[in-house]
Design a protein around this motif. Structure first.
Motif, PDB file in Angstrom:
ATOM      1  N   VAL A 264      12.514   6.902   3.471  1.00 45.03           N
ATOM      2  CA  VAL A 264      11.052   7.056   3.552  1.00 45.03           C
ATOM      3  C   VAL A 264      10.422   6.840   2.178  1.00 45.03           C
ATOM      4  CG1 VAL A 264       9.170   8.675   4.039  1.00 45.03           C
ATOM      5  CG2 VAL A 264      11.149   8.576   5.573  1.00 45.03           C
ATOM      6  N   GLY A 265      11.048   7.391   1.144  1.00 47.25           N
ATOM      7  CA  GLY A 265      10.543   7.202  -0.210  1.00 47.25           C
ATOM      8  C   GLY A 265      10.487   5.739  -0.597  1.00 47.25           C
ATOM      9  N   TRP A 266      11.534   4.994  -0.261  1.00 53.56           N
ATOM     10  CA  TRP A 266      11.559   3.555  -0.564  1.00 53.56           C
ATOM     11  C   TRP A 266      10.532   2.801   0.269  1.00 53.56           C
ATOM     12  CZ3 TRP A 266      14.309   0.570  -4.092  1.00 53.56           C
ATOM     13  CH2 TRP A 266      15.202   1.269  -4.919  1.00 53.56           C
ATOM     14  N   ALA A 267      10.290   3.253   1.502  1.00 57.05           N
ATOM     15  CA  ALA A 267       9.266   2.603   2.328  1.00 57.05           C
ATOM     16  C   ALA A 267       7.883   2.787   1.704  1.00 57.05           C
ATOM     17  CB  ALA A 267       9.294   3.171   3.753  1.00 57.05           C
ATOM     18  N   PHE A 268       7.605   3.992   1.192  1.00 55.65           N
ATOM     19  CA  PHE A 268       6.348   4.211   0.474  1.00 55.65           C
ATOM     20  C   PHE A 268       6.268   3.321  -0.766  1.00 55.65           C
ATOM     21  CE2 PHE A 268       5.841   8.518   2.579  1.00 55.65           C
ATOM     22  CZ  PHE A 268       4.597   8.244   3.124  1.00 55.65           C
ATOM     23  N   LEU A 269       7.394   3.160  -1.460  1.00 54.59           N
ATOM     24  CA  LEU A 269       7.418   2.312  -2.665  1.00 54.59           C
ATOM     25  C   LEU A 269       7.051   0.870  -2.315  1.00 54.59           C
ATOM     26  CD1 LEU A 269       8.033   1.671  -5.608  1.00 54.59           C
ATOM     27  CD2 LEU A 269      10.475   1.650  -5.025  1.00 54.59           C
ATOM     28  N   VAL A 270       7.622   0.366  -1.224  1.00 55.90           N
ATOM     29  CA  VAL A 270       7.298  -1.007  -0.809  1.00 55.90           C
ATOM     30  C   VAL A 270       5.813  -1.109  -0.461  1.00 55.90           C
ATOM     31  CG1 VAL A 270       7.751  -2.829   0.871  1.00 55.90           C
ATOM     32  CG2 VAL A 270       9.643  -1.462  -0.010  1.00 55.90           C
ATOM     33  N   ARG A 271       5.305  -0.108   0.234  1.00 50.21           N
ATOM     34  CA  ARG A 271       3.870  -0.113   0.581  1.00 50.21           C
ATOM     35  C   ARG A 271       2.998  -0.110  -0.675  1.00 50.21           C
ATOM     36  NH1 ARG A 271       2.224   3.488   5.892  1.00 50.21           N
ATOM     37  NH2 ARG A 271       2.533   1.789   7.368  1.00 50.21           N
ATOM     38  N   ALA A 272       3.416   0.639  -1.679  1.00 52.16           N
ATOM     39  CA  ALA A 272       2.660   0.657  -2.932  1.00 52.16           C
ATOM     40  C   ALA A 272       2.651  -0.725  -3.579  1.00 52.16           C
ATOM     41  CB  ALA A 272       3.258   1.692  -3.887  1.00 52.16           C
ATOM     42  N   ASN A 273       3.767  -1.428  -3.505  1.00 47.26           N
ATOM     43  CA  ASN A 273       3.829  -2.795  -4.030  1.00 47.26           C
ATOM     44  C   ASN A 273       2.895  -3.728  -3.272  1.00 47.26           C
ATOM     45  OD1 ASN A 273       5.842  -3.488  -6.271  1.00 47.26           O
ATOM     46  ND2 ASN A 273       7.054  -2.084  -5.021  1.00 47.26           N
ATOM     47  N   ILE A 274       2.829  -3.543  -1.952  1.00 44.60           N
ATOM     48  CA  ILE A 274       1.920  -4.363  -1.147  1.00 44.60           C
ATOM     49  C   ILE A 274       0.470  -4.123  -1.570  1.00 44.60           C
ATOM     50  CG2 ILE A 274       0.997  -4.710   1.185  1.00 44.60           C
ATOM     51  CD1 ILE A 274       3.828  -4.023   2.238  1.00 44.60           C
ATOM     52  N   LEU A 275       0.112  -2.855  -1.756  1.00 41.79           N
ATOM     53  CA  LEU A 275      -1.251  -2.521  -2.178  1.00 41.79           C
ATOM     54  C   LEU A 275      -1.556  -3.069  -3.566  1.00 41.79           C
ATOM     55  CD1 LEU A 275      -1.323   1.127  -0.828  1.00 41.79           C
ATOM     56  CD2 LEU A 275      -2.752  -0.763  -0.017  1.00 41.79           C
ATOM     57  N   LYS A 276      -0.573  -3.052  -4.447  1.00 42.16           N
ATOM     58  CA  LYS A 276      -0.766  -3.638  -5.783  1.00 42.16           C
ATOM     59  C   LYS A 276      -1.065  -5.127  -5.661  1.00 42.16           C
ATOM     60  CE  LYS A 276       1.324  -4.193 -10.373  1.00 42.16           C
ATOM     61  NZ  LYS A 276       0.805  -5.559 -10.569  1.00 42.16           N
ATOM     62  N   GLY A 277      -0.328  -5.781  -4.757  1.00 43.86           N
ATOM     63  CA  GLY A 277      -0.554  -7.212  -4.546  1.00 43.86           C
ATOM     64  C   GLY A 277      -1.951  -7.528  -4.043  1.00 43.86           C
ATOM     65  N   LYS A 278      -2.571  -6.538  -3.409  1.00 39.00           N
ATOM     66  CA  LYS A 278      -3.949  -6.698  -2.925  1.00 39.00           C
ATOM     67  C   LYS A 278      -4.971  -6.209  -3.954  1.00 39.00           C
ATOM     68  CE  LYS A 278      -2.698  -6.091   1.967  1.00 39.00           C
ATOM     69  NZ  LYS A 278      -2.858  -5.247   3.169  1.00 39.00           N
ATOM     70  N   SER A 279      -4.485  -5.829  -5.149  1.00 39.51           N
ATOM     71  CA  SER A 279      -5.325  -5.302  -6.239  1.00 39.51           C
ATOM     72  C   SER A 279      -5.982  -3.973  -5.888  1.00 39.51           C
ATOM     73  CB  SER A 279      -6.400  -6.324  -6.657  1.00 39.51           C
ATOM     74  OG  SER A 279      -5.783  -7.516  -7.098  1.00 39.51           O
ATOM     75  N   LEU A 280      -5.381  -3.230  -4.962  1.00 42.78           N
ATOM     76  CA  LEU A 280      -5.873  -1.896  -4.601  1.00 42.78           C
ATOM     77  C   LEU A 280      -5.100  -0.872  -5.432  1.00 42.78           C
ATOM     78  CD1 LEU A 280      -6.026  -2.468  -0.733  1.00 42.78           C
ATOM     79  CD2 LEU A 280      -7.956  -2.441  -2.342  1.00 42.78           C
ATOM     80  N   TYR A 281      -5.397  -0.848  -6.722  1.00 44.11           N
ATOM     81  CA  TYR A 281      -4.555  -0.126  -7.676  1.00 44.11           C
ATOM     82  C   TYR A 281      -4.583   1.390  -7.492  1.00 44.11           C
ATOM     83  CZ  TYR A 281      -4.773  -4.716  -9.886  1.00 44.11           C
ATOM     84  OH  TYR A 281      -4.714  -6.056 -10.120  1.00 44.11           O
TER      85      TYR A 281
END
Length: 221
Positions: free
Chosen positions: A142-159
Motif C-alpha cells: 500500500v505504501g508503494w502504491a501511494f508512492l506511485v500515485r505521488a509520482n503521477i501527481l508530480k507528473g501532472k505538476s500537482l505538487y
C-alpha cells in the motif's frame, strides 16, 4: 528435500538475488538468480492443495522479479504480459499480499505504456483493499502504491497533492521500517520540495533518502 523445502529455498534465492543486486547493480546476475529459482519451482510436479498454492505464490513473485530485472536491462518487450502472468498466478494462489504486489507491478507497466486509467484501477484496488490491513507486507505494498500515485501527481505538476500523498506513503513505510521504500519516498519528497520552492526541506529529504538507502542495504529491508 521435500516440496515445501524446495519452495522455501526458491524464495530465499529470490530474496538474495534482489538484495545483492541493490549492492552490485549487476542486473544480469540478478536475472540469473531468479531464473534458477524458477527452474526449482517448475521442477515440482503433481502437487496439490496448500503446497501447490504456495508454489504458485512464490512463482508469481519470481516472475514479477524477473520482469523487473528485464526492464532494468532495457528488455521491456512483453513486460505487460509478464506482469499479467504474475497476477494470474497470484490470483490462483489466493495470497492477498502477492495479488497486491502483482497488481502494483502490472499497474506500473500499464502506466509506463501510457494506460493511466487501467493502471489507476490497480493502484486503487490495492489501497482500498489493503489500507486497513495489519499485515506488514500488505502495508508495504500500500505504501508503494501511494508512492506511485505521488509520482503521477508530480507528473501532472500537482505538487502539493503529490507531497501529501508521498508523506502518507512515508508514514506507512516508516511504521514497518521499510527502508528501501523510504529511500525512494524521500527522494521524491526532495524533488517535490524543490518544485515547491523549499530548498532547505529538499536538502533534508535528500539526506534522509541517502540514510534510508544505506540502512536498506545494511539491513535488507
Amino acid at each position: 528435500m521435500d516440496a515445501k523445502g524446495v519452495i522455501a529455498q526458491a524464495e530465499e534465492m529470490i530474496e538474495n538475488a534482489l538484495w545483492e543486486s541493490l549492492e552490485t547493480e549487476n542486473w544480469e546476475q540478478e536475472l540469473a538468480g531468479y531464473q534458477k529459482a524458477t527452474e526449482l519451482l517448475t521442477s515440482l510436479k503433481g502437487l496439490s492443495g496448500a503446497i501447490e498454492l504456495e508454489r504458485k505464490r512464490v512463482l508469481s513473485y519470481c516472475l514479477m522479479r524477473i520482469d523487473e530485472a528485464l526492464v532494468k536491462l532495457e528488455r521491456e518487450e512483453g513486460a505487460i504480459r509478464r506482469a499479467e502472468e504474475s497476477l494470474e498466478l497470484a490470483i490462483q494462489s489466493g495470497d492477498k499480499v502477492q495479488i497486491a504486489r502483482s497488481k502494483l507491478a502490472l499497474g506500473i507497466r500499464l502506466l509506463n505504456e501510457g494506460k493511466l486509467p487501467a493502471a489507476e484501477s490497480h493502484f486503487g484496488d490495492i489501497i482500498t483493499e489493503g489500507q486497513d490491513s495489519e499485515d506488514e507486507d500488505m502495508k508495504q505494498v500500500v505504501g508503494w502504491a501511494f508512492l506511485v500515485r505521488a509520482n503521477i501527481l508530480k507528473g501532472k505538476s500537482l505538487y502539493d497533492q503529490a507531497l501529501y500523498i508521498a508523506e502518507t506513503a512515508a508514514g506507512l513505510l516508516a511504521g514497518i521500517k521499510n527502508y528501501a521504500g523510504l529511500a525512494q519516498t524521500y527522494s521524491l519528497i526532495a524533488k517535490l520540495q524543490m518544485d515547491l520552492g523549499n530548498p532547505g526541506a529538499s536538502e533534508d529529504a535528500s539526506e534522509a533518502s541517502e540514510a534510508y538507502a544505506k540502512k536498506a542495504k545494511e539491513l535488507r529491508q
